[in-house]
Design an enzyme around this catalytic site. Structure first.
Site, short mmCIF file in Angstrom:
data_model
loop_
_atom_site.label_atom_id
_atom_site.label_comp_id
_atom_site.label_asym_id
_atom_site.label_seq_id
_atom_site.Cartn_x
_atom_site.Cartn_y
_atom_site.Cartn_z
N TYR A 137 0.88 -1.18 0.00
CA TYR A 137 0.00 0.00 0.00
C TYR A 137 0.91 1.22 0.00
O TYR A 137 0.93 1.98 0.95
CB TYR A 137 -0.90 -0.01 1.25
CG TYR A 137 -2.14 0.83 1.13
CD1 TYR A 137 -3.40 0.24 1.02
CD2 TYR A 137 -2.06 2.22 1.11
CE1 TYR A 137 -4.53 1.01 0.90
CE2 TYR A 137 -3.19 2.98 0.99
CZ TYR A 137 -4.42 2.37 0.89
OH TYR A 137 -5.55 3.14 0.78
N GLN A 148 -7.14 7.17 8.35
CA GLN A 148 -6.89 6.94 6.94
C GLN A 148 -7.31 5.52 6.60
O GLN A 148 -7.08 4.60 7.40
CB GLN A 148 -5.39 7.12 6.60
CG GLN A 148 -4.93 8.56 6.48
CD GLN A 148 -4.69 9.23 7.83
OE1 GLN A 148 -4.64 8.55 8.85
NE2 GLN A 148 -4.54 10.53 7.84
N GLU A 149 -7.90 5.34 5.42
CA GLU A 149 -8.45 4.03 5.05
C GLU A 149 -7.40 2.92 5.07
O GLU A 149 -7.73 1.76 5.28
CB GLU A 149 -9.10 4.09 3.68
CG GLU A 149 -8.09 4.42 2.58
CD GLU A 149 -8.72 4.41 1.20
OE1 GLU A 149 -9.90 4.72 1.09
OE2 GLU A 149 -7.99 4.08 0.25
N SER A 150 -6.15 3.28 4.84
CA SER A 150 -5.09 2.27 4.80
C SER A 150 -4.94 1.53 6.12
O SER A 150 -4.30 0.48 6.17
CB SER A 150 -3.77 2.97 4.47
OG SER A 150 -3.56 4.07 5.35
N ASN A 159 -12.51 -0.33 -1.99
CA ASN A 159 -11.59 -0.62 -0.89
C ASN A 159 -12.29 -1.16 0.36
O ASN A 159 -11.64 -1.40 1.36
CB ASN A 159 -10.80 0.63 -0.51
CG ASN A 159 -9.69 0.91 -1.50
OD1 ASN A 159 -9.52 0.17 -2.46
ND2 ASN A 159 -8.94 1.96 -1.27
#
Lengths: 316, 265
Positions: free
Chosen positions: A31, B53-55, A109
């Site tokens: 990522y 944060q989506e991560s 996502n």
């Protein structure tokens, strides 16, 4: 008496040729964080073809595989060069069929990581709350009607979107450390790496360093994939450059710009591959070339400072 | 000339975003404007706002502005670092996210967003990145704030491809599709104005115009028959305190100025 550990340590060349066949379905972790670039370059070097690739939030590594002609199908949520905008090879593939038009199946996502999680747990499908009512449901490609189903919930009758489990043939991930048998330890931003790796039939682990089984045992909560799922372990320091690995080195924005500029044309992209992929035999040669080209100071500048936390104790 | 009079448009837009955040809100952010907005809010009226944060990152304490939602500077100092399943699954789908920020190449009058293709899907003029986290954030965050360039190309009567749901085709659509009650876009923050959504029609209307712009100019640059609020007024410029936070605390190297080159003027 415990069994003797079986080392799965090999070179990236061996790991890819032994485990990735043309036409394979690959989960590729990362990522920006921990992109397995050493493996990406080896896939290109070995001329792998007709791959189906997936992960949430893809970036320059997926763009490169597409531009190099390795990809037939992409189970996608997103692909861009981040700070450097739209992905050039991806655009050329979809808009102009160069080198060929890849087939896309598009999710999000939320839904894609859930599909990988379902795959990792042996579930046939999983309900998700996104995508409904949008054009993402109108476009279907190689998965056809199996892209999703809408049912009335058997519990309360409300319309419910179901998406299928994904079970890749091989997962390729890059982590901070692993032991010789493949117990793989990671820290920092995870993306969908853990579920993607565990959904696959087997895993190629690329690691910044190989450590002893006893080191793994000092902090076993960091293990995201156990050795039983791992087919190959490859020690690849600097292995996710130009992405980063937390605690090892920073993201290389200058190289990101170099790739954006190079990939803007077919010729430039070809020259990039000649220099950085075909022109070096492995990651060690790549790193050596990086230092020769840009100087050791710039290589050193990317290296992380050490800032250890308190060691954890699992004692009782 | 006082500092307040010399602000740049991206700073004003970041402040408009900040003002939509309430104290204690859980905010899912991308990079650039959204992170800046959430940080301004946190340093002014909303000290208890929490960013993720989506991560996989929650309550990051970056020592430099993050350039992506996967930026290494988000790791050290965060309250939690997990992955997509944690943030998008447990927190967003789990119903814990109050505010989501989105931007798009095309935004329409119902706040639907296109980040997939310009032109026909099968033979696009321009292939864009895709949904990423945008669709689930648009579907599931309680308040969605949309950042857009204000012209007749970026704003549209109807998007070429609905990647992310706003109010879809109008009143009742989100409910019909089973999206959680009380969710949906709250404002479109452009470089000329702030648009809000009519409770009845779910269509975006002109709420405030930025200093230096006029209602006529904005109506002309909006491709649908833009309704104007009877209470339409000028957007409040950044306050001295907001500008101090931006320039002294959050962005001393003035990275926000890159948005000027991207048309946010």
């Amino acid at each position: 008496m415990l069994g003797v550990a079986m080392s799965k340590v090999m070179t990236m060349g061996e790991a890819i040729s032994a485990n990735v066949e043309d036409g394979a379905f690959l989960f590729i972790g990362g990522y920006i964080c921990r992109t397995p670039f050493a493996a990406i370059h080896e896939l290109i070097r070995q001329g792998k073809k007709d791959l189906t690739i997936t992960r949430s939030n893809a970036a320059d590594d997926f763009d490169m595989l597409i531009g190099a002609g390795c990809v037939k199908r992409f189970i996608a949520t997103f692909l861009s060069l981040g700070l450097y905008g739209l992905a050039r090879c991806y655009r050329r593939s979809i808009e102009q069929g160069i080198p060929h038009k890849i087939e896309l199946e598009e999710y999000t996502n939320l839904s894609l990581p859930m599909m990988l999680m379902a795959g990792s747990m042996g579930m046939p499908f999983i309900p998700v709350k996104d995508m409904v009512g949008t054009d993402l449901l109108k476009v279907k490609s190689f998965m056809g009607d199996d892209k999703y189903k809408v049912i009335d919930s058997p519990f309360d009758g409300t319309p419910t979107l179901l998406v299928p489990a994904l079970k890749p043939d091989v997962a390729i991930i890059h982590v901070q450390q692993a032991d010789e048998e493949g117990n793989a330890q990671m820290w920092g931003i995870g993306g969908d790496c853990k579920v993607g790796a565990n959904a696959a039939a087997k895993v190629i682990v690329s690691a910044e360093r190989i450590v002893g089984r006893d080191v793994v045992g000092k902090d076993p909560s960091r293990t995201i994939v156990p050795s039983m799922k791992v087919a190959a372990v490859v020690e690849e320091p600097f292995g996710s450059h130009p992405g980063y690995t937390p605690g090892f080195y920073d993201v290389d924005l200058n190289f990101g710009y170099l790739y954006q500029q190079a990939s803007g044309t077919v010729e430039g992209f070809g020259e990039f591959l000649e220099e950085w992929v075909f022109g070096v035999e492995d990651r060690t040669a790549y790193t050596q070339h990086f230092i020769e080209r840009f100087g050791y100071a710039r290589f050193r500048e990317l290296q992380a400072e050490f800032d250890y936390g308190y060691p954890v104790s699992y004692s009782y | 000339m006082s500092e307040q009079e010399t602000y740049i448009k991206p700073e004003l837009m970041a402040c408009c975003g900040a003002r939509e955040i309430s104290d204690g809100d859980v905010v899912i952010v991308g990079t650039g404007f959204p992170a800046m907005s959430a940080n301004i809010a946190k340093h002014t009226h909303a000290p208890n706002a929490v960013m993720m944060q989506e991560s996989g990152v929650l309550d990051a304490r970056p020592k430099r502005p993050a350039l992506s939602v996967g930026d290494p500077c988000l790791n050290p100092g965060a309250a939690m670092v997990g992955g997509l399943i944690d943030v998008m699954g447990m927190f967003l789908q789990g119903g814990w996210v109050d505010v989501g920020f989105l931007s798009g190449s095309q935004v329409d009058r119902y706040g639907n967003i296109n980040t997939t293709v310009i032109g026909d899907y099968d033979a696009p003029t321009s292939r864009l990145p895709g949904s990423g986290g945008a669709n689930p954030i648009g579907a599931l965050a309680k308040k969605v704030l949309i950042i857009a360039l204000h012209d007749t190309r970026r704003l549209a009567e109807q998007v070429d491809f609905m990647t992310t749901p706003g109010y879809m085709d109008g009143p009742g659509a989100r409910e019909r599709w089973g999206l959680p009650g009380g969710t949906g876009p709250r404002a479109i923050i452009t470089n000329k104005a702030v648009l809000r959504f009519d409770e009845e029609t779910k269509e975006a209307y002109l709420a405030t115009f930025h200093p230096g712009h006029t209602v006529e100019e904005i109506v002309e640059n909006t491709p649908w028959d833009l309704k104007v609020s009877p209470d339409v007024r000028e957007t409040e410029p950044p306050t001295t305190e907001e500008l101090r936070v931006i320039r002294e605390v959050l962005d001393p190297t003035r990275m926000i100025a890159i948005y000027l080159k991207r048309g946010y003027v």
